[in-house]
Design an enzyme around this catalytic site. Structure first.
Site, PDB file in Angstrom:
ATOM      1  N   GLY A 156       0.937  -1.397  -0.057  1.00 35.78           N
ATOM      2  CA  GLY A 156      -0.035   0.031   0.005  1.00 35.78           C
ATOM      3  C   GLY A 156       0.926   1.431  -0.408  1.00 35.78           C
ATOM      4  O   GLY A 156       0.618   2.080   0.498  1.00 35.78           O
ATOM      5  N   GLN A 201      -2.000   7.376   1.638  1.00 31.54           N
ATOM      6  CA  GLN A 201      -0.881   8.540   2.261  1.00 31.54           C
ATOM      7  C   GLN A 201      -0.516   8.525   3.208  1.00 31.54           C
ATOM      8  O   GLN A 201       0.471   8.997   3.025  1.00 31.54           O
ATOM      9  CB  GLN A 201      -2.510   8.649   3.108  1.00 31.54           C
ATOM     10  CG  GLN A 201      -2.439  10.275   3.898  1.00 31.54           C
ATOM     11  CD  GLN A 201      -3.841  10.566   5.220  1.00 31.54           C
ATOM     12  OE1 GLN A 201      -4.209   9.409   5.314  1.00 31.54           O
ATOM     13  NE2 GLN A 201      -3.169  11.848   5.148  1.00 31.54           N
ATOM     14  N   ILE A 231      -4.836  10.987  10.166  1.00 30.72           N
ATOM     15  CA  ILE A 231      -3.761  11.745   9.986  1.00 30.72           C
ATOM     16  C   ILE A 231      -3.295  12.576   8.870  1.00 30.72           C
ATOM     17  O   ILE A 231      -4.487  11.980   7.727  1.00 30.72           O
ATOM     18  CB  ILE A 231      -2.464  10.125   9.159  1.00 30.72           C
ATOM     19  CG1 ILE A 231      -2.029   8.965  10.276  1.00 30.72           C
ATOM     20  CG2 ILE A 231      -0.672  10.855   9.420  1.00 30.72           C
ATOM     21  CD1 ILE A 231      -2.445   8.757  11.377  1.00 30.72           C
ATOM     22  N   ASP A 251       2.722  -1.782  -4.601  1.00 29.11           N
ATOM     23  CA  ASP A 251       0.399  -1.358  -3.859  1.00 29.11           C
ATOM     24  C   ASP A 251       0.272  -1.805  -5.355  1.00 29.11           C
ATOM     25  O   ASP A 251       0.935  -2.697  -6.456  1.00 29.11           O
ATOM     26  CB  ASP A 251       0.915   0.357  -4.934  1.00 29.11           C
ATOM     27  CG  ASP A 251      -0.210   0.851  -3.905  1.00 29.11           C
ATOM     28  OD1 ASP A 251      -0.622   0.984  -3.404  1.00 29.11           O
ATOM     29  OD2 ASP A 251      -1.199   0.363  -4.843  1.00 29.11           O
ATOM     30  N   ILE A 252      -0.899  -2.315  -5.297  1.00 30.50           N
ATOM     31  CA  ILE A 252      -1.057  -2.956  -6.505  1.00 30.50           C
ATOM     32  C   ILE A 252      -1.354  -1.839  -7.855  1.00 30.50           C
ATOM     33  O   ILE A 252      -2.283  -2.715  -8.905  1.00 30.50           O
ATOM     34  CB  ILE A 252      -3.305  -3.424  -6.298  1.00 30.50           C
ATOM     35  CG1 ILE A 252      -4.188  -4.215  -6.682  1.00 30.50           C
ATOM     36  CG2 ILE A 252      -3.634  -1.859  -5.775  1.00 30.50           C
ATOM     37  CD1 ILE A 252      -4.906  -4.976  -6.631  1.00 30.50           C
ATOM     38  N   ARG A 253      -2.134  -0.600  -7.461  1.00 36.85           N
ATOM     39  CA  ARG A 253      -1.542   0.202  -8.553  1.00 36.85           C
ATOM     40  C   ARG A 253      -0.330   0.183  -9.206  1.00 36.85           C
ATOM     41  O   ARG A 253       0.721   0.159  -7.975  1.00 36.85           O
ATOM     42  CB  ARG A 253      -2.069   1.559  -8.193  1.00 36.85           C
ATOM     43  CG  ARG A 253      -3.661   1.726  -8.055  1.00 36.85           C
ATOM     44  CD  ARG A 253      -3.914   3.306  -7.185  1.00 36.85           C
ATOM     45  NE  ARG A 253      -3.392   3.767  -6.225  1.00 36.85           N
ATOM     46  CZ  ARG A 253      -3.265   4.724  -5.550  1.00 36.85           C
ATOM     47  NH1 ARG A 253      -3.363   5.379  -6.232  1.00 36.85           N
ATOM     48  NH2 ARG A 253      -3.040   4.620  -4.463  1.00 36.85           N
ATOM     49  N   TYR A 298     -14.161  -1.326   7.686  1.00 38.65           N
ATOM     50  CA  TYR A 298     -13.164  -1.361   8.018  1.00 38.65           C
ATOM     51  C   TYR A 298     -12.779  -1.776   9.804  1.00 38.65           C
ATOM     52  O   TYR A 298     -11.394  -2.189  10.182  1.00 38.65           O
ATOM     53  CB  TYR A 298     -13.126   0.030   7.789  1.00 38.65           C
ATOM     54  CG  TYR A 298     -11.601   0.353   8.252  1.00 38.65           C
ATOM     55  CD1 TYR A 298     -10.299   0.367   7.936  1.00 38.65           C
ATOM     56  CD2 TYR A 298     -11.680   2.103   9.207  1.00 38.65           C
ATOM     57  CE1 TYR A 298      -9.551   0.921   8.155  1.00 38.65           C
ATOM     58  CE2 TYR A 298     -10.347   2.599  10.035  1.00 38.65           C
ATOM     59  CZ  TYR A 298      -9.182   1.919   8.792  1.00 38.65           C
ATOM     60  OH  TYR A 298      -7.766   2.751   9.535  1.00 38.65           O
ATOM     61  N   LYS A 336     -10.171  -4.033  11.589  1.00 39.58           N
ATOM     62  CA  LYS A 336      -9.158  -3.368  11.742  1.00 39.58           C
ATOM     63  C   LYS A 336      -8.635  -4.599  13.829  1.00 39.58           C
ATOM     64  O   LYS A 336      -7.886  -5.302  13.913  1.00 39.58           O
ATOM     65  CB  LYS A 336      -8.837  -2.447  12.253  1.00 39.58           C
ATOM     66  CG  LYS A 336      -8.138  -1.371  10.966  1.00 39.58           C
ATOM     67  CD  LYS A 336      -6.900  -1.827  10.734  1.00 39.58           C
ATOM     68  CE  LYS A 336      -6.103  -1.300   9.496  1.00 39.58           C
ATOM     69  NZ  LYS A 336      -5.235  -1.896   8.871  1.00 39.58           N
TER      70      LYS A 336
HETATM   71  N1  SER Z   1      -8.188   7.725   9.251  1.00 40.33           N
HETATM   72  C1  SER Z   1      -9.285   6.552   9.329  1.00 40.33           C
HETATM   73  C2  SER Z   1     -10.967   6.290   8.188  1.00 40.33           C
HETATM   74  O1  SER Z   1     -11.103   7.576   8.947  1.00 40.33           O
HETATM   75  C3  SER Z   1      -9.208   6.061  10.493  1.00 40.33           C
HETATM   76  O2  SER Z   1      -8.044   5.592  11.133  1.00 40.33           O
HETATM   77  O3  SER Z   1     -11.436   5.589   8.205  1.00 40.33           O
END
Ligand code: SER
Length: 323
Positions: A11, A15, A172, A37-39, A142, A146
């Site tokens: 990946g 970002q 982030i 990356d896959i791209r 998601y 996780k």
């Molecule tokens: N930045 C992530 C999201 O918004 C949270 O870990 O999915």
């Protein structure tokens, strides 16, 4: 003699991957860091392999051929995008991780990094200073992936002695790339919009408080944890890490200190429901105790750095926007 570290990043076009790749290259040397990356390769000078993390044979071949010693496994579908196609997101996030853990075990890798997220917390989690040990109750696919990923990392560490390390990233914020597919993306988009258009329509409500972190702190955090001695990592799931937290109206007010005419409007969409289940702030005392975590950027410092860097990008000849 111990061979030098050879690092594979999955990946890497994402970002965090984009910035982590560059800093790892600076640290270990360009030939010792393989971005994947896959791209196809977009931004990298240096070594690149096209890898779909669901293709375990290809992943293992690259690990063997390149004599990889560590994997930073960043490939994942984030919270908002995952809700559009939950089974696809689950398959990629879970089976991608399994493939990395299995290859890591078979090829006896030295270390693996797996980013978890504040999305492992949900409706039953206390919002203020959410504790490390609160039970996980994710609401998005998601977050579910996780949370399950954290348990599997713990399992591989305890049963196969694989040195997997993990932490729970908040949103982030960095100038290098746009975020993509997340609920916290507004906090990156707002800076681009402020400089380019002087106005931003936010997809969360003005008072939605979320934990966030500047990119430099995120990279430092990964390094500090990955560099810590094996014994220092007393927790084999994912560490809570905190840095800053703010609402859309607070970050807008901070931007207005630099760009007084900047305006913000609010048009909450489906991401509001996701944000409403997440913590406001994080108790990261275990990360502080175990490996000395300590962030450097507060909201003011981050805002002025973001605007400075994006001004350079959008107004390369000087002449910063004052609105
Ligand atoms: N930045 C992530 C999201 O918004 C949270 O870990 O999915």
């Amino acid at each position: 003699m111990r061979s030098p570290e050879k690092i594979l990043i999955t990946g890497a076009n994402g970002q965090i991957g984009t910035v982590l790749t560059q800093t790892l290259q600076a640290r270990y040397g360009q030939d010792n860091v393989i971005a994947s990356d896959i791209r196809a390769e977009e931004t990298f000078s240096g070594q690149f392999e096209r890898i779909d993390v669901l293709d375990v044979k290809r992943l293992e071949k690259v690990v063997v051929d390149r004599q990889i010693t560590q994997i930073y496994h960043l490939a994942a579908i984030l919270s908002a995008k995952g809700e559009k196609d939950p089974q696809w997101a689950w398959n990629l996030n879970m089976n991608g991780l399994f493939n990395v853990l299995d290859v890591g075990f078979r090829q006896q890798l030295r270390k693996i990094f797996f980013p978890s997220s504040i999305a492992v917390f949900g409706n039953f989690t206390p919002k203020i200073n959410t504790s490390q040990s609160h039970f996980l109750d994710p609401n998005t696919v998601y977050g579910i992936s996780k949370a399950a990923g954290e348990y599997w990392c713990n399992y591989y560490r305890n049963n196969y002695d694989l040195d997997v390390r993990s932490l729970r990233f908040p949103g982030i914020i960095g100038y290098q790339t746009l975020a993509g597919g997340g609920t916290t993306d507004y906090a990156v988009d707002i800076f681009h919009a402020a400089i380019q258009h002087g106005t931003y329509e936010c997809f969360l409500k003005s008072d939605t408080r979320l934990p966030m972190m500047y990119m430099d702190d995120a990279i430092k955090c990964v390094y500090d944890m990955m560099d810590a001695p094996y014994e220092a990592i007393t927790f084999h799931g994912a560490y809570n890490i905190g840095a800053i937290n703010f609402t859309p109206s607070e970050i807008a007010a901070e931007i207005q200190k630099h760009l007084p005419n900047f305006t913000i409007t609010y048009e909450p969409d489906f991401r509001q429901q996701i944000a409403d289940t997440w913590p406001n702030s994080i108790d990261d005392s275990l990360a502080k105790k175990d490996w000395g975590w300590s962030p450097e950027y507060d909201l003011a410092k981050m805002t002025s750095e973001m605007l400075k860097q994006l001004n350079k990008k959008y107004n390369p000849k000087g002449n910063p926007r004052q609105s």
